[in-house]
Design a protein around this motif. Structure first.
Motif, short mmCIF file in Angstrom:
data_model
loop_
_atom_site.label_atom_id
_atom_site.label_comp_id
_atom_site.label_asym_id
_atom_site.label_seq_id
_atom_site.Cartn_x
_atom_site.Cartn_y
_atom_site.Cartn_z
N THR A 141 84.67 33.47 113.83
CA THR A 141 84.61 34.00 112.63
C THR A 141 85.68 35.12 112.28
O THR A 141 86.28 35.02 111.47
CB THR A 141 83.17 34.49 112.50
OG1 THR A 141 82.39 33.57 112.78
CG2 THR A 141 82.93 34.90 111.16
N THR A 179 72.45 31.58 113.40
CA THR A 179 72.49 30.75 114.35
C THR A 179 71.71 30.93 115.39
O THR A 179 71.04 29.98 116.02
CB THR A 179 73.83 30.74 114.85
OG1 THR A 179 74.82 30.20 113.62
CG2 THR A 179 74.18 29.71 115.67
N LEU A 180 71.48 32.15 116.00
CA LEU A 180 70.76 32.56 117.03
C LEU A 180 69.46 32.48 117.06
O LEU A 180 68.67 32.22 118.20
CB LEU A 180 71.32 33.86 117.84
CG LEU A 180 72.55 33.67 118.74
CD1 LEU A 180 73.58 32.95 118.34
CD2 LEU A 180 72.85 35.02 119.30
N LEU A 185 77.94 18.16 115.54
CA LEU A 185 78.67 19.36 115.18
C LEU A 185 78.18 19.62 113.48
O LEU A 185 78.82 18.61 113.06
CB LEU A 185 80.23 19.33 115.36
CG LEU A 185 80.98 20.49 114.93
CD1 LEU A 185 80.96 21.53 116.19
CD2 LEU A 185 82.50 20.00 114.74
N ALA A 186 77.88 20.60 113.17
CA ALA A 186 77.12 20.64 111.96
C ALA A 186 77.15 22.30 111.64
O ALA A 186 76.97 23.03 112.32
CB ALA A 186 76.01 20.16 111.58
N THR A 226 74.99 23.10 115.11
CA THR A 226 75.60 22.68 116.39
C THR A 226 74.68 23.14 117.58
O THR A 226 74.65 22.42 118.54
CB THR A 226 77.15 22.91 116.50
OG1 THR A 226 77.61 22.79 115.39
CG2 THR A 226 77.70 22.30 117.72
N LYS A 227 74.32 24.35 117.33
CA LYS A 227 73.50 25.23 118.33
C LYS A 227 72.16 24.72 118.46
O LYS A 227 71.79 23.49 118.79
CB LYS A 227 73.86 26.52 118.11
CG LYS A 227 75.26 26.99 117.78
CD LYS A 227 76.14 26.67 118.98
CE LYS A 227 77.93 26.67 118.70
NZ LYS A 227 78.03 28.02 117.93
N TYR A 229 81.06 36.68 116.39
CA TYR A 229 81.56 35.49 116.76
C TYR A 229 82.99 35.07 116.72
O TYR A 229 83.68 35.57 116.09
CB TYR A 229 80.85 34.15 116.34
CG TYR A 229 81.21 32.76 116.77
CD1 TYR A 229 80.85 32.26 118.00
CD2 TYR A 229 82.26 32.00 115.91
CE1 TYR A 229 81.45 30.94 118.34
CE2 TYR A 229 82.61 30.79 116.27
CZ TYR A 229 82.11 30.34 117.49
OH TYR A 229 82.55 29.16 118.02
N LEU A 276 81.15 28.83 107.09
CA LEU A 276 81.55 30.09 106.89
C LEU A 276 82.87 30.11 106.04
O LEU A 276 83.06 31.00 105.14
CB LEU A 276 81.91 30.71 108.34
CG LEU A 276 80.91 30.98 109.17
CD1 LEU A 276 81.27 31.08 110.61
CD2 LEU A 276 80.14 32.09 108.69
N GLU A 298 75.88 39.52 111.77
CA GLU A 298 75.16 38.66 112.98
C GLU A 298 74.17 39.31 113.45
O GLU A 298 74.56 40.58 114.12
CB GLU A 298 76.29 38.10 114.02
CG GLU A 298 77.30 36.87 113.67
CD GLU A 298 78.10 36.74 114.75
OE1 GLU A 298 77.81 36.88 115.76
OE2 GLU A 298 79.12 36.15 114.40
N SER A 310 80.89 21.76 110.01
CA SER A 310 80.66 22.45 111.12
C SER A 310 80.23 23.91 110.71
O SER A 310 80.10 24.19 109.60
CB SER A 310 82.27 22.67 111.92
OG SER A 310 82.98 23.35 111.21
N GLY A 311 79.84 24.80 111.80
CA GLY A 311 79.81 26.15 111.30
C GLY A 311 80.73 26.73 110.87
O GLY A 311 80.69 27.59 109.73
N MET A 312 82.08 26.41 111.41
CA MET A 312 83.29 27.26 110.74
C MET A 312 83.44 26.67 109.54
O MET A 312 83.93 27.57 108.54
CB MET A 312 84.39 26.95 111.51
CG MET A 312 84.33 27.50 113.07
SD MET A 312 83.89 29.34 113.18
CE MET A 312 84.87 29.98 111.87
N ASN A 348 76.49 38.08 119.29
CA ASN A 348 76.86 37.00 120.65
C ASN A 348 78.20 37.89 121.07
O ASN A 348 79.06 37.63 120.32
CB ASN A 348 76.73 35.88 119.78
CG ASN A 348 77.61 34.89 120.84
OD1 ASN A 348 77.90 34.85 121.85
ND2 ASN A 348 78.25 33.76 120.12
C1 LIG Z 1 79.03 28.46 117.07
C2 LIG Z 1 78.81 29.42 116.20
C3 LIG Z 1 79.93 29.36 115.26
C4 LIG Z 1 80.60 28.34 114.57
O1 LIG Z 1 80.26 27.03 114.21
P1 LIG Z 1 80.64 25.74 114.88
O2 LIG Z 1 79.76 24.67 114.64
O3 LIG Z 1 81.11 25.60 116.04
O4 LIG Z 1 82.03 25.47 113.76
C5 LIG Z 1 79.76 30.48 114.17
N1 LIG Z 1 78.67 31.43 114.36
C6 LIG Z 1 78.01 31.51 115.55
C7 LIG Z 1 77.06 32.68 115.85
C8 LIG Z 1 78.16 30.57 116.51
O5 LIG Z 1 77.58 30.59 117.48
#
Ligand SMILES: *Cc1c(COP(=O)(O)O)cnc(C)c1O
Length: 396
Positions: free
Chosen positions: A107, A178-179, A210-211, A200-201, A104, A84, A147, A79-81, A151
């Motif tokens: 985070t 991400t954005l 989810l990644a 994931t986004k 976020y 991180l 970031e 996942s993104g988390m 967001n």
């Molecule tokens: C969603 C998001 C995350 C966390 O990612 P997950 O895939 O939900 O674990 C981290 N940073 C930003 C900017 C996000 O939008």
């Protein structure tokens, strides 16, 4: 991957994995649903031993990620988390980080509730203000985490300026990209050391996988992250790796549509009498407009806006039909989020108020539906909300 660098990014995205499969020539790189790999003989390996360390499908994704972000190595995480967490594990007892203020929520929670237990502290500042950066720097500061855009308030940080400052003080620059995705912005080309994604986004793009991804620059840093990625074990499975690559193949088309839809809708909202403010860096009066244009080739598909009266929020969310009230972003479907009670609920009230995440703020992740339908849905819901709240009063 030099073999691809002569092609433009649209071509490289569409062709992820398509020339890598040597046995059958399969156009889509297959899912190797395997965790263990036979060794040809003692002391020899095919390059694959055990799937936490490396899996063929994940490897194709990781090489594509590294190449798209102009980095040296890529790492696919669960996942993104997870991405991180792996990056923050570079730091330990007594280390200090400087972090974007409008962050976020997950985070912030990771830093304050988990990393803090391991002696890693963070100071939250406006990372676009070099004086604030300088004032928050301590002898034990190890990195700046950015970031941009943030967001939900879409604050823009000058990645090149911060990276130069960080380099002078021997600090790492880490960017959550991400954005914008590498289609619109490549922080490593601007001097950053590490890029992190919630894939994931926009990268996945379909609200179905989810990644997370990490991309690093430099041999030493890449080896350190490879060690942490394997040791911590929060890696992406082969099926999800395939799913993510499938999404990434259409990234260019999707980002262009997200941007054009979001720009048209942001301009529409500026003209609506129930809307007080629109936060979107594609609008020329946004404070980050010039830096955004300098460092990115386009704009994300999410923006925020404030309605004039917090009482409009409940009926507005009830009246939208095409747009879903849900808390994610970056997918083909349009989603509306209420940050104060959803994504940013873990950030203390006083920090939220200070940056402006209040109860009149809504975040809109604009999908790829037809822009006329989206404007009709949102405009109709806004009108209905105003009518419900003000209508009674007018008739009295
Ligand atoms: C969603 C998001 C995350 C966390 O990612 P997950 O895939 O939900 O674990 C981290 N940073 C930003 C900017 C996000 O939008």
């Amino acid at each position: 991957m030099d073999k691809n660098t002569r092609f433009k990014i649209e071509s490289r995205l569409a062709q992820i994995g398509s020339i890598e499969e040597p046995v059958t020539g399969a156009i889509n790189f297959p899912i190797y649903q395997a965790t263990a790999f036979r060794h040809p003989q003692l002391g020899k390996s095919t390059g694959f031993d055990y799937a936490r360390t490396q899996n063929p499908t994940r490897k194709v994704l990781e090489e594509a990620a590294a190449e798209l972000e102009s980095g040296d190595a890529g790492f696919a995480c669960s996942s993104g988390m997870a991405a991180l967490q792996i990056v923050f594990t570079l730091f330990g007892q007594g280390d200090h980080l400087i972090v974007s203020l409008d962050l976020y929520g997950g985070t912030y929670r990771l830093l304050e509730r988990i990393l803090s237990k391991f002696g890693v502290s963070a100071t939250y500042v406006d990372t676009n203000n070099l004086d604030e950066l300088e004032q928050s720097r301590r002898p034990n500061t190890k990195a700046v985490f950015i970031e941009t855009p943030t967001n939900p308030l879409m604050m823009i940080t000058d990645i090149e300026a911060v990276s130069n400052w960080a380099q002078r003080h021997n600090l790492l620059t880490i960017v959550d990209n991400t954005l914008l995705t590498p289609f619109f912005q490549r922080p490593l080309e601007l001097g950053a050391d590490i890029v992190v994604h919630s894939a994931t986004k926009y990268l996945g793009g379909h609200n179905d996988v989810l990644a997370g991804l990490i991309v690093t620059k430099g041999t030493e840093l890449s080896a350190e992250i490879a060690f942490l990625h394997n040791s911590i074990g929060a890696v992406l499975g082969p099926t999800d790796s395939y799913q993510l690559m499938r999404g990434m193949k259409t990234l260019a088309l999707r980002m262009e549509r997200h941007e054009s839809n979001a720009t048209a809708i942001a301009k529409f909202l500026l003209t609506h009498s129930a809307v007080a403010e629109v936060f979107y860096p594609a609008l020329p009066d946004h404070p980050g407009y010039e830096i955004q244009n300098k460092q990115s080739s386009g704009n994300t598909g999410i923006f925020s806006f404030k309605v004039k009266d917090a009482r409009y929020v409940e009926p507005l969310l009830r009246h939208i039909r095409l747009i879903a009230f849900a808390e994610s972003l970056g997918g083909v479907e349009s989603l509306m989020t209420y940050p104060a009670v959803q994504t940013h609920a873990d950030i203390p009230e006083e920090i939220r108020q200070a940056v402006g995440v209040d109860d009149r703020l809504l975040r809109f992740s604009v999908g790829i539906e037809h822009v006329d339908d989206l404007i009709a849905d949102l405009g109709g819901a806004l009108d209905a909300a105003v009518e419900e709240i003000e209508g009674g009063a007018k008739h009295e």
